[in-house]
Each structure stands twice: as structure tokens, then as C-alpha cells.
Design a protein around this motif. Structure first.
Motif, PDB file in Angstrom:
ATOM      1  N   GLN A 179       1.311   3.546  -1.827  1.00  0.00           N
ATOM      2  CA  GLN A 179       1.089   2.053  -1.870  1.00  0.00           C
ATOM      3  C   GLN A 179      -0.369   2.109  -1.955  1.00  0.00           C
ATOM      4  O   GLN A 179      -0.804   0.977  -2.787  1.00  0.00           O
ATOM      5  CB  GLN A 179       1.377   1.769  -0.360  1.00  0.00           C
ATOM      6  N   GLU A 180      -1.427   2.871  -1.504  1.00  0.00           N
ATOM      7  CA  GLU A 180      -2.855   2.519  -1.891  1.00  0.00           C
ATOM      8  C   GLU A 180      -3.217   2.760  -3.214  1.00  0.00           C
ATOM      9  O   GLU A 180      -3.844   2.119  -4.003  1.00  0.00           O
ATOM     10  CB  GLU A 180      -3.693   3.252  -1.099  1.00  0.00           C
ATOM     11  N   LEU A 181      -2.585   3.833  -3.804  1.00  0.00           N
ATOM     12  CA  LEU A 181      -2.615   4.027  -5.414  1.00  0.00           C
ATOM     13  C   LEU A 181      -2.122   3.024  -6.248  1.00  0.00           C
ATOM     14  O   LEU A 181      -2.755   2.615  -7.164  1.00  0.00           O
ATOM     15  CB  LEU A 181      -1.865   5.620  -5.540  1.00  0.00           C
ATOM     16  N   ILE A 182      -1.018   2.467  -5.890  1.00  0.00           N
ATOM     17  CA  ILE A 182      -0.469   1.214  -6.565  1.00  0.00           C
ATOM     18  C   ILE A 182      -1.506   0.271  -6.542  1.00  0.00           C
ATOM     19  O   ILE A 182      -1.905  -0.448  -7.354  1.00  0.00           O
ATOM     20  CB  ILE A 182       0.895   0.820  -6.003  1.00  0.00           C
ATOM     21  N   ARG A 183      -2.035  -0.115  -5.201  1.00  0.00           N
ATOM     22  CA  ARG A 183      -2.910  -1.160  -4.862  1.00  0.00           C
ATOM     23  C   ARG A 183      -4.159  -0.928  -6.025  1.00  0.00           C
ATOM     24  O   ARG A 183      -4.710  -1.999  -6.567  1.00  0.00           O
ATOM     25  CB  ARG A 183      -3.454  -1.184  -3.499  1.00  0.00           C
ATOM     26  N   MET A 184      -4.569   0.227  -5.847  1.00  0.00           N
ATOM     27  CA  MET A 184      -5.788   0.553  -6.836  1.00  0.00           C
ATOM     28  C   MET A 184      -5.644   0.433  -8.322  1.00  0.00           C
ATOM     29  O   MET A 184      -6.413  -0.191  -9.044  1.00  0.00           O
ATOM     30  CB  MET A 184      -6.277   2.005  -6.622  1.00  0.00           C
ATOM     31  N   ASN A 185      -4.355   0.687  -8.623  1.00  0.00           N
ATOM     32  CA  ASN A 185      -4.052   0.635 -10.098  1.00  0.00           C
ATOM     33  C   ASN A 185      -3.870  -0.881 -10.434  1.00  0.00           C
ATOM     34  O   ASN A 185      -4.461  -1.259 -11.489  1.00  0.00           O
ATOM     35  CB  ASN A 185      -2.536   1.320 -10.203  1.00  0.00           C
TER      36      ASN A 185
END
Ligand code: PGA
Length: 247
Positions: free
Chosen positions: A45-51
Motif C-alpha cells: 500500500q505504501e509503495l503504491i502511494r509513493m508511486n
């Protein structure tokens, strides 16, 4: 070995993502090793947010997943390929052809496992491997008793893991009994490893892996032999630790 104890699984995901992002930004064509299960969801979820926020680019990233059930087609909603699409790949700017999950329907699973190792070698090996830990101390589908030198291969799942995973299937009889899995020796070849854990049911396994002897009875204990492992553990999974790790 580095250990960071965090408040909860959301913080675990954020800390894990920050570790990975720092390395990814320093190297194009980054090779990321990925895991399934409930543990890495806050990380994804955090990697998606960063992307989505433009903070992290996946356009040249290559991924290899640890494992897949044998006999489960990629389109099955419980396949690890589906899991990765739904929980990460469909939401980031990664090239799908650069994402690798073992093919559970391979006509010759043993030959596929060998080829999977070659594919990782061909891109220079895994730069950063994400791991979870099973309640029995397993990493990927390397169950207790797996050789610490094991390679990608077909494995039989233990009753503990079948029971743990039955929550995702209608009936326990529907849980596959075999999987293809990177070996412990394969995992140990990654340049860096981040292993995540949350939940009280992981506390015994975390303590045994970090503070017990290196033993085939606790596959995650093999990580003690790796020069660059970072454990990110939520408080509820850190309650059985006795040493003063990261406190
Ligand atoms: P879980 O599984 O994240 O679903 O608890 C972890 C694992 O088995 O590696």
C-alpha cells in the motif's frame, strides 16, 4: 543484522517501503524480490502511494516472486500471480512483462524451477528481497526441515501452512498441497533482505529466528548468516524477544 521495532503493521509497511525506495532510487533496472501473504500488504500500500505521488518509479523495475502454488492457474483468484496483480502490479507503473511469478501450471515444474533460477541470474540477481515469516518460522515455502542450501524447487506444504492458508479457500481440502518456492540458498543470494512481521501469532517464530540457533527447524534463522538483513517487526510480534534489539 538490523532490527527495527515499530508500533503496528502500518508503520511496518512505511519503514519497509522507505528502505526499499532508497535503494531503488539509486539503481535503474532494480531487481525486487516479492512475497505474498497478509504481511507485505501494508508495504505494498505504501509503495503504491509513493508511486501515485510521483515519489517512486517502477518503469524499469524487474520483480521475482518467491513462490506459487502448483496446479493453480494464474487466473485463479487465490494464485499468487492474482494476488500480486490485485495488491501491487495493477496500481503502479511497472511493465507486467518484467514481473515474474513461478508458473503453477508449468508442464514440468522441476524444469521450470531451474529456469526460474536462470532468469534471476540473467538479470544479475535480486537486489532487495522482501520476506514475511510463517508462524512455523518458514520463509517463502521453505518449511521446517528445508536445507539451508536449498534452491528453487517443488515443495510439499506442511499441515501448519495448509491450515494457516485455509482462510483463503472455501474448504481446507481446497488448499493446494504443493508449491514452487525459491530455496533458502536462493533467498540468501539477494544483495539485501527486508523481513517483515506483525501479529502475536508470529512472536515465537520471530524470537526463534533472531535469537535462537541457526537450524533447519526454523528456516528464517538462516538469515543470521546474511550480511544485510533488516527485520521490521511490529510490537505485537516482538513480545518474545529478549535481547535489546532496536529499543
Ligand atoms: P502471512 O504469511 O503474511 O499471511 O502471515 C507469511 C508467510 O507465510 O510467509
Amino acid at each position: 543484522m538490523q532490527v527495527t521495532i515499530v508500533r503496528d503493521k502500518d508503520e511496518m509497511g512505511k519503514v519497509g517501503a522507505a528502505l526499499i525506495a532508497e535503494q531503488m532510487r539509486a539503481k535503474p533496472h532494480f531487481v525486487l524480490g516479492l512475497a505474498t501473504g497478509s504481511t507485505p500488504l501494508p508495504l505494498y500500500q505504501e509503495l503504491i502511494r509513493m508511486n501515485k505521488a510521483g515519489e517512486l518509479d517502477f518503469s524499469t523495475t524487474i520483480t521475482f516472486n518467491l513462490d506459487e502454488y502448483v496446479g493453480v492457474p494464474p487466473t485463479h483468484d487465490q494464485s499468487y500471480r492474482s494476488f500480486m496483480n490485485v495488491n501491487l502490479f495493477d496500481h503502479i507503473n511497472i511493465v507486467k512483462a518484467a514481473t515474474h511469478v513461478p508458473d503453477g501450471m508449468a508442464a514440468n515444474p522441476e524444469a521450470f524451477c531451474e529456469a526460474y533460477e536462470c532468469m534471476m541470474d540473467d538479470v544479475g540477481g535480486v537486489d532487495y528481497q522482501v520476506l514475511g515469516i510463517g508462524s512455523n518460522g518458514h520463509i517463502a515455502f521453505n518449511e521446517p526441515g528445508s536445507s539451508l542450501a536449498s534452491r528453487t524447487r517443488v515443495v510439499k506444504l506442511t499441515q501448519t501452512t495448509i491450515k494457516d492458508n485455509s482462510r483463503f479457500f472455501a474448504r481446507v481440502e481446497d488448499v493446494p498441497t504443493r508449491a514452487m518456492s525459491m530455496g533458502i540458498g536462493t533467498v540468501l543470494e539477494a544483495e539485501r533482505i527486508v523481513i517483515l512481521a506483525h501479529g502475536a501469532n508470529k512472536a515465537d517464530a520471530v524470537a526463534a529466528a533472531l535469537e535462537g540457533p541457526v537450524t533447519v527447524s526454523v528456516p528464517a534463522s538462516a538469515l543470521q548468516l546474511h550480511p544485510s538483513v533488516h527485520w521490521v517487526i511490529a510490537e505485537d510480534a516482538a513480545t518474545k524477544l529478549k535481547l535489546e534489539w532496536g529499543r
